[in-house]
Write an enzyme that holds these catalytic residues in place. Structure first.
Site, PDB file in Angstrom:
ATOM      1  N   GLU A  82       0.822  -1.209   0.000  1.00 50.76           N
ATOM      2  CA  GLU A  82       0.000   0.000   0.000  1.00 50.76           C
ATOM      3  C   GLU A  82       0.858   1.261   0.000  1.00 50.76           C
ATOM      4  O   GLU A  82       1.743   1.429   0.852  1.00 50.76           O
ATOM      5  CB  GLU A  82      -0.933   0.009   1.214  1.00 50.76           C
ATOM      6  CG  GLU A  82      -1.885   1.197   1.220  1.00 50.76           C
ATOM      7  CD  GLU A  82      -2.969   1.089   2.273  1.00 50.76           C
ATOM      8  OE1 GLU A  82      -3.471   2.130   2.713  1.00 50.76           O
ATOM      9  OE2 GLU A  82      -3.313  -0.046   2.649  1.00 50.76           O
ATOM     10  N   LYS A 260      -7.590  -0.348  11.361  1.00 49.78           N
ATOM     11  CA  LYS A 260      -6.935  -0.851  10.149  1.00 49.78           C
ATOM     12  C   LYS A 260      -5.716   0.009   9.831  1.00 49.78           C
ATOM     13  O   LYS A 260      -4.668  -0.500   9.417  1.00 49.78           O
ATOM     14  CB  LYS A 260      -7.930  -0.842   8.983  1.00 49.78           C
ATOM     15  CG  LYS A 260      -7.388  -1.499   7.707  1.00 49.78           C
ATOM     16  CD  LYS A 260      -6.729  -0.525   6.754  1.00 49.78           C
ATOM     17  CE  LYS A 260      -6.252  -1.232   5.492  1.00 49.78           C
ATOM     18  NZ  LYS A 260      -5.533  -0.309   4.576  1.00 49.78           N
ATOM     19  N   ASP A 276       3.570 -14.159  12.440  1.00 51.05           N
ATOM     20  CA  ASP A 276       2.208 -14.512  12.043  1.00 51.05           C
ATOM     21  C   ASP A 276       1.314 -13.281  12.121  1.00 51.05           C
ATOM     22  O   ASP A 276       0.767 -12.964  13.175  1.00 51.05           O
ATOM     23  CB  ASP A 276       1.685 -15.617  12.969  1.00 51.05           C
ATOM     24  CG  ASP A 276       0.274 -16.062  12.643  1.00 51.05           C
ATOM     25  OD1 ASP A 276      -0.286 -15.574  11.637  1.00 51.05           O
ATOM     26  OD2 ASP A 276      -0.272 -16.897  13.393  1.00 51.05           O
ATOM     27  N   HIS A 374      -1.720  10.390  -0.065  1.00 51.48           N
ATOM     28  CA  HIS A 374      -1.893   9.041  -0.598  1.00 51.48           C
ATOM     29  C   HIS A 374      -2.034   9.066  -2.119  1.00 51.48           C
ATOM     30  O   HIS A 374      -1.484   8.215  -2.816  1.00 51.48           O
ATOM     31  CB  HIS A 374      -3.129   8.404   0.032  1.00 51.48           C
ATOM     32  CG  HIS A 374      -3.406   7.023  -0.450  1.00 51.48           C
ATOM     33  ND1 HIS A 374      -2.705   5.931   0.010  1.00 51.48           N
ATOM     34  CD2 HIS A 374      -4.295   6.542  -1.355  1.00 51.48           C
ATOM     35  CE1 HIS A 374      -3.158   4.843  -0.586  1.00 51.48           C
ATOM     36  NE2 HIS A 374      -4.121   5.183  -1.418  1.00 51.48           N
TER      37      HIS A 374
END
Length: 418
Positions: A82, A260, A276, A374
């Protein structure tokens, strides 16, 4: 490179950045090659990691700069696809540094193994009976891993919970196991299997599940940081960040997206070090809902001076022993690049990165909006997809942003006119 404060680092070529990072962390030429050369993970090694292997898959590795954690400088390897994540973390760390960087702590390497027992006629009596025999149960567990006991102490304590369920009451025993620098799944699962017959004998019930919990709430990493109002752009920005946090704290729809954003920083470090990330995600999100209502993982406040203060606390079942960390050559190189020597240190770095990433997102939302930074990076991606060469990228991106038309189709139009 002697310090992780490196103005213009992003302007260097890929090869130059890699060389500077290698110098900072003391990577050998072979270790650096595991990060810079395609195919570091051989098919032979990959074939031993999972089933039905047909090949390997690559993602970019970037490094976040400027991090000062407990007075130690780090460059943070991040494996992520991202755009803007690495730049946002670096910028946030730079702002935090003005007030001393990040302060972190850790509660210890305790993992939980759950033993579910059903069909118990007198569950409250059974709970006490299990606790009466605590030492016997711990001894049985520790006999399964004498090496772990010698290194860290192994199984340390018991918790016993009674749960109501649609099939009746359950007596659930938690083994609390110090797994040291390993994540510890195999160790705690083996111990849970070992104590199951004894718990059945003590309770008269039937043991079903015997497995670890990813809600590792005895293995918490904590991080705090102060961002001066001058560093973030003024007290109005501080108020904006606090208001954005308040929204996430009150509303699970906002909290989901805010959290998130935190994991945007954490997951890339987890992946880079061969840990993990699914387990971390599961533990973090369940930890956010432990009160019965899903809420923000971080907390943001304004202090008496008008500066912004942030804090985070999260389960961090990570390790440096076993798993992909010891199999994947790029993961080993990333661990050395990061410079951590214990699971505790890695956990604290992860907490600091998550706090930094959340600050960057909330500040963007409180000022120009999340899209400004972004979309510039997104525009570069789309221009590349459209076929722009390295020499054409800057011009194509500038035209896309000026026209506020960020799309592959428009990038192709620009390229055809050049």
């Amino acid at each position: 490179m002697k310090t992780n404060q490196y103005p213009g680092f992003h302007k260097l070529s890929v090869q130059e950045r890699a060389a500077e990072a290698a110098e900072f962390s003391g990577l050998t030429e072979e270790e650096l090659g595991c990060l810079t050369n395609p195919g570091a993970l051989s098919l032979e090694t990959a074939n031993h990691v999972i089933e039905n292997v047909i090949g390997t898959y690559q993602l970019p590795i970037g490094v976040a700069m400027n991090f000062l954690i407990n007075s130690k400088e780090y460059i943070i390897p991040m494996v992520v696809e991202e755009a803007s994540v690495v730049a946002a973390a670096s910028n946030a760390a730079k702002m935090a540094r003005e007030a001393g960087g990040f302060t972190t702590s850790y509660t210890g390497n305790i993992m939980i193994a759950q033993v579910q027992c059903i069909g118990v006629a007198n569950p409250f009596f059974a709970r006490q009976t299990i606790l009466h025999h605590k030492q016997e149960i711990l001894d049985i567990a520790n006999a399964k891993d004498p090496v772990l006991v010698k290194i860290t102490g192994g199984a340390k304590d018991l918790e016993v919970r009674i749960l109501d369920s649609q099939i009746g009451p359950m007596v659930v025993t938690h083994l609390l196991v110090d797994t040291g620098d390993a994540m510890g799944a195999n160790a705690v699962n083996t111990m849970a299997e070992a104590v199951a017959p004894t718990i059945e004998q003590l309770t008269g019930g039937t043991v079903k599940l015997r497995i670890l919990s990813n809600l590792a709430d005895h293995r918490l990493a904590r991080a705090t940081a102060k961002f001066t109002k001058e560093a973030v752009g003024g007290e109005d920005v501080v108020d904006g960040v606090v208001a954005a946090y308040a929204f996430a704290a009150a509303d699970p729809y906002r909290a989901s997206t805010s959290n998130k954003g935190i994991m945007n920083g954490i997951d890339p470090v987890i992946v880079a070090t061969g840990n993990d990330w699914r387990g971390i995600e599961a533990g973090v999100h369940s930890y956010c809902a432990r009160s019965g209502r899903y809420t923000s993982l971080t907390r943001w406040e304004k202090d008496a001076n008008g500066d912004l203060t942030g804090s985070v606390e999260l389960p961090t079942p990570v390790g440096l022993v076993g798993g992909a960390t010891k199999i994947h050559p790029a993961a080993q190189a990333c661990v050395k690049l990061l410079g951590v020597t214990t699971a505790a240190e890695l956990a604290q770095v992860i907490a600091a990165v998550g706090l930094a990433q959340n600050f960057a997102a909330l500040r963007a939302l409180a000022t120009d909006g999340i899209q400004k930074g972004h979309m510039k990076l997104h525009a570069r991606n789309l221009a590349t997809v459209a076929g722009a060469t390295e020499g054409q990228l800057d011009e194509v991106v500038a035209k896309m942003i000026s026209a506020q038309n960020i799309s592959v189709e428009y990038a192709k139009e620009i390229l055809s006119s050049l």
